[in-house]
Design a protein around this motif. Structure first.
Motif, PDB file in Angstrom:
ATOM      1  N   PHE A 105     -23.306 -12.487 -12.996  1.00 14.09           N
ATOM      2  CA  PHE A 105     -22.032 -12.979 -12.258  1.00 14.09           C
ATOM      3  C   PHE A 105     -22.007 -14.299 -11.786  1.00 14.09           C
ATOM      4  O   PHE A 105     -21.293 -15.080 -11.837  1.00 14.09           O
ATOM      5  N   LEU A 106     -23.212 -14.531 -11.172  1.00 12.01           N
ATOM      6  CA  LEU A 106     -23.534 -15.918 -10.615  1.00 12.01           C
ATOM      7  C   LEU A 106     -23.521 -16.881 -11.396  1.00 12.01           C
ATOM      8  O   LEU A 106     -23.518 -18.173 -11.200  1.00 12.01           O
ATOM      9  N   LYS A 107     -23.872 -16.706 -12.826  1.00 14.19           N
ATOM     10  CA  LYS A 107     -23.891 -17.550 -13.829  1.00 14.19           C
ATOM     11  C   LYS A 107     -22.418 -18.323 -13.998  1.00 14.19           C
ATOM     12  O   LYS A 107     -22.270 -19.402 -14.601  1.00 14.19           O
ATOM     13  N   HIS A 108     -21.376 -17.599 -13.512  1.00  8.64           N
ATOM     14  CA  HIS A 108     -20.116 -18.204 -13.723  1.00  8.64           C
ATOM     15  C   HIS A 108     -19.405 -18.403 -12.320  1.00  8.64           C
ATOM     16  O   HIS A 108     -18.079 -18.284 -12.298  1.00  8.64           O
ATOM     17  N   ARG A 109     -20.254 -18.682 -11.332  1.00  7.09           N
ATOM     18  CA  ARG A 109     -19.657 -18.644  -9.935  1.00  7.09           C
ATOM     19  C   ARG A 109     -18.879 -19.931  -9.772  1.00  7.09           C
ATOM     20  O   ARG A 109     -19.018 -20.970 -10.369  1.00  7.09           O
ATOM     21  N   ASN A 110     -17.684 -19.731  -9.206  1.00  5.55           N
ATOM     22  CA  ASN A 110     -16.631 -20.847  -8.796  1.00  5.55           C
ATOM     23  C   ASN A 110     -17.287 -21.381  -7.464  1.00  5.55           C
ATOM     24  O   ASN A 110     -17.052 -20.821  -6.273  1.00  5.55           O
ATOM     25  N   LYS A 111     -17.994 -22.669  -7.442  1.00 13.36           N
ATOM     26  CA  LYS A 111     -18.493 -23.108  -6.174  1.00 13.36           C
ATOM     27  C   LYS A 111     -17.328 -23.775  -5.226  1.00 13.36           C
ATOM     28  O   LYS A 111     -17.741 -24.058  -4.174  1.00 13.36           O
ATOM     29  N   ASN A 112     -16.220 -23.835  -5.851  1.00 15.31           N
ATOM     30  CA  ASN A 112     -15.183 -24.384  -5.040  1.00 15.31           C
ATOM     31  C   ASN A 112     -14.494 -23.111  -4.085  1.00 15.31           C
ATOM     32  O   ASN A 112     -13.598 -23.405  -3.472  1.00 15.31           O
ATOM     33  N   LEU A 113     -14.848 -21.915  -4.325  1.00 17.95           N
ATOM     34  CA  LEU A 113     -14.344 -20.474  -3.986  1.00 17.95           C
ATOM     35  C   LEU A 113     -14.944 -20.394  -2.682  1.00 17.95           C
ATOM     36  O   LEU A 113     -16.046 -20.142  -2.686  1.00 17.95           O
ATOM     37  N   ASN A 114     -14.106 -20.149  -1.599  1.00 26.37           N
ATOM     38  CA  ASN A 114     -14.710 -19.634  -0.406  1.00 26.37           C
ATOM     39  C   ASN A 114     -14.637 -18.302  -0.278  1.00 26.37           C
ATOM     40  O   ASN A 114     -13.577 -17.429  -0.178  1.00 26.37           O
ATOM     41  N   PRO A 115     -15.867 -17.441  -0.192  1.00 28.51           N
ATOM     42  CA  PRO A 115     -15.851 -16.054  -0.009  1.00 28.51           C
ATOM     43  C   PRO A 115     -15.849 -15.366   1.265  1.00 28.51           C
ATOM     44  O   PRO A 115     -15.807 -14.170   1.383  1.00 28.51           O
ATOM     45  N   LEU A 116     -15.552 -16.284   2.433  1.00 27.21           N
ATOM     46  CA  LEU A 116     -15.700 -15.656   3.655  1.00 27.21           C
ATOM     47  C   LEU A 116     -14.886 -14.472   4.135  1.00 27.21           C
ATOM     48  O   LEU A 116     -15.132 -13.592   4.694  1.00 27.21           O
ATOM     49  N   GLY A 117     -13.498 -14.739   3.549  1.00 30.94           N
ATOM     50  CA  GLY A 117     -12.647 -13.547   3.834  1.00 30.94           C
ATOM     51  C   GLY A 117     -12.979 -12.535   3.211  1.00 30.94           C
ATOM     52  O   GLY A 117     -12.638 -11.190   3.940  1.00 30.94           O
ATOM     53  N   PHE A 118     -13.563 -12.410   1.951  1.00 26.37           N
ATOM     54  CA  PHE A 118     -13.876 -11.395   1.177  1.00 26.37           C
ATOM     55  C   PHE A 118     -15.095 -10.643   1.616  1.00 26.37           C
ATOM     56  O   PHE A 118     -15.108  -9.230   1.922  1.00 26.37           O
ATOM     57  N   ILE A 119     -16.078 -11.455   2.252  1.00 25.31           N
ATOM     58  CA  ILE A 119     -17.263 -10.836   2.929  1.00 25.31           C
ATOM     59  C   ILE A 119     -17.131 -10.111   4.093  1.00 25.31           C
ATOM     60  O   ILE A 119     -17.508  -9.203   4.396  1.00 25.31           O
ATOM     61  N   ALA A 120     -15.874 -10.941   4.920  1.00 25.69           N
ATOM     62  CA  ALA A 120     -15.815 -10.155   6.179  1.00 25.69           C
ATOM     63  C   ALA A 120     -15.115  -9.039   6.054  1.00 25.69           C
ATOM     64  O   ALA A 120     -15.478  -7.947   6.920  1.00 25.69           O
ATOM     65  N   PHE A 121     -14.307  -8.741   4.927  1.00 23.76           N
ATOM     66  CA  PHE A 121     -13.817  -7.429   4.544  1.00 23.76           C
ATOM     67  C   PHE A 121     -14.812  -6.406   4.310  1.00 23.76           C
ATOM     68  O   PHE A 121     -14.925  -5.287   4.583  1.00 23.76           O
ATOM     69  N   LEU A 122     -15.805  -6.871   3.324  1.00 20.37           N
ATOM     70  CA  LEU A 122     -16.990  -6.148   2.754  1.00 20.37           C
ATOM     71  C   LEU A 122     -17.719  -5.753   4.119  1.00 20.37           C
ATOM     72  O   LEU A 122     -18.283  -4.602   4.279  1.00 20.37           O
ATOM     73  N   ILE A 123     -17.951  -6.423   5.077  1.00 20.22           N
ATOM     74  CA  ILE A 123     -18.993  -5.999   6.249  1.00 20.22           C
ATOM     75  C   ILE A 123     -18.213  -5.155   6.824  1.00 20.22           C
ATOM     76  O   ILE A 123     -18.719  -4.038   7.729  1.00 20.22           O
ATOM     77  N   ILE A 124     -16.872  -5.060   7.209  1.00 25.81           N
ATOM     78  CA  ILE A 124     -16.165  -4.087   8.087  1.00 25.81           C
ATOM     79  C   ILE A 124     -16.333  -2.681   7.270  1.00 25.81           C
ATOM     80  O   ILE A 124     -16.344  -1.614   7.994  1.00 25.81           O
ATOM     81  N   TYR A 125     -16.241  -2.821   5.962  1.00 26.76           N
ATOM     82  CA  TYR A 125     -16.197  -1.704   5.091  1.00 26.76           C
ATOM     83  C   TYR A 125     -17.442  -1.212   5.272  1.00 26.76           C
ATOM     84  O   TYR A 125     -17.680   0.159   5.435  1.00 26.76           O
ATOM     85  N   ALA A 126     -18.442  -1.951   5.055  1.00 30.02           N
ATOM     86  CA  ALA A 126     -19.986  -1.250   5.128  1.00 30.02           C
ATOM     87  C   ALA A 126     -20.479  -0.764   6.512  1.00 30.02           C
ATOM     88  O   ALA A 126     -21.030   0.248   6.578  1.00 30.02           O
ATOM     89  N   ALA A 127     -19.836  -1.576   7.584  1.00 30.56           N
ATOM     90  CA  ALA A 127     -20.211  -1.051   8.997  1.00 30.56           C
ATOM     91  C   ALA A 127     -19.575   0.242   9.378  1.00 30.56           C
ATOM     92  O   ALA A 127     -20.204   1.290   9.871  1.00 30.56           O
ATOM     93  N   GLY A 128     -18.153   0.508   8.784  1.00 30.77           N
ATOM     94  CA  GLY A 128     -17.674   1.989   8.785  1.00 30.77           C
ATOM     95  C   GLY A 128     -18.298   3.110   8.148  1.00 30.77           C
ATOM     96  O   GLY A 128     -18.493   4.305   8.704  1.00 30.77           O
ATOM     97  N   LEU A 129     -18.855   2.460   6.770  1.00 26.73           N
ATOM     98  CA  LEU A 129     -19.672   3.467   5.888  1.00 26.73           C
ATOM     99  C   LEU A 129     -20.794   4.070   6.854  1.00 26.73           C
ATOM    100  O   LEU A 129     -21.323   4.922   6.912  1.00 26.73           O
ATOM    101  N   PHE A 130     -21.608   2.848   7.332  1.00 29.85           N
ATOM    102  CA  PHE A 130     -23.072   2.949   7.617  1.00 29.85           C
ATOM    103  C   PHE A 130     -22.714   3.937   9.074  1.00 29.85           C
ATOM    104  O   PHE A 130     -23.729   4.836   9.454  1.00 29.85           O
TER     105      PHE A 130
END
Length: 226
Positions: A105-130
């Motif tokens: 997937f990283l072979k087609h990474r959009n370097k101009n895309l900011n993933p912080l919002g999505f990462i924040a969502f994943l962290i909240i999801y993972a914290a709840g699951l953990f």
């Protein structure tokens, strides 16, 4: 849109998945489960190898490796009742499959895309699951934490393709990554939190859909290059 051959494969794939859902849920048909479960990824691998001719050679190898590691994980997890070590080995196999997908997937990474919002969502999801899992993990605490970090990385790398690949390819792969995360979450809850009703069906259905969407999404790159 799927090609004619893609539609035919989708029908065959659906029948294999349905057969696995039935045999995996029936004690009397369990011997067939050992055929249909690996057949899910085997069929995807064959279809991918037949249809990926114009994709980059390294990408083809990485995706094929992801499917082979997934196949190994599927086979190992079928024998967890014989030894708990099979679960750990299966976990490692799927971890390597996710690593392969991250690289692809990283072979087609959009370097101009900011993933912080999505990462924040994943962290909240993972914290709840953990939070739900932590008391039941025991010796599996570190392996599960590592696995969670890798699958979150896989979902993030799928998100980072946005705007740098055809829209259909991005959407299918991204949805596939989310379904993969969902499947692994259900499996973890069922094993380390409490048994869930119809867990074998929900785990396999989301897993089969995840792998299918990722592979079809990657093959959309092949179609776009023609």
């Amino acid at each position: 849109m799927l090609t004619f051959s893609g539609k035919k494969f989708s029908v065959v794939y659906s029948l294999i998945v349905i057969a696995e859902l039935i045999t995996g849920s029936s004690e009397s048909l369990m011997s067939w489960h050992y055929i249909f479960k690996p057949a899910i990824v085997i069929s995807l691998l064959i279809f991918f190898l037949l249809k990926c001719k114009t994709l980059n050679k390294k990408l083809r190898l990485i995706i094929a490796s992801a499917l082979l590691f997934s196949l190994a994980g599927d086979i190992l997890l079928m024998f967890v009742n014989q030894s708990p070590n099979y679960f750990l080995f299966g976990l490692v196999a799927f971890l390597l499959a996710h690593v392969m997908y991250v690289i692809a997937f990283l072979k087609h990474r959009n370097k101009n895309l900011n993933p912080l919002g999505f990462i924040a969502f994943l962290i909240i999801y993972a914290a709840g699951l953990f939070y739900l899992l932590k008391d039941g993990l025991n010796d599996m605490l570190i392996p599960v934490i590592i696995y969670m970090l890798v699958i979150l990385s896989m979902s993030t790398s799928a998100f980072l393709r946005k705007g740098n690949v055809p829209k259909m390819s991005y959407t299918l792969v991204f949805l596939g990554a989310l379904f993969f995360m969902m499947s692994d979450s259900i499996l973890a809850l069922n094993k380390f939190y409490e048994p869930l009703a119809f867990s074998n069906i929900s785990i396999m259905l989301t897993y089969a859909l995840a792998q299918y969407l990722i592979i079809i999404g990657i093959l959309k790159l092949d179609q776009a290059s023609r």
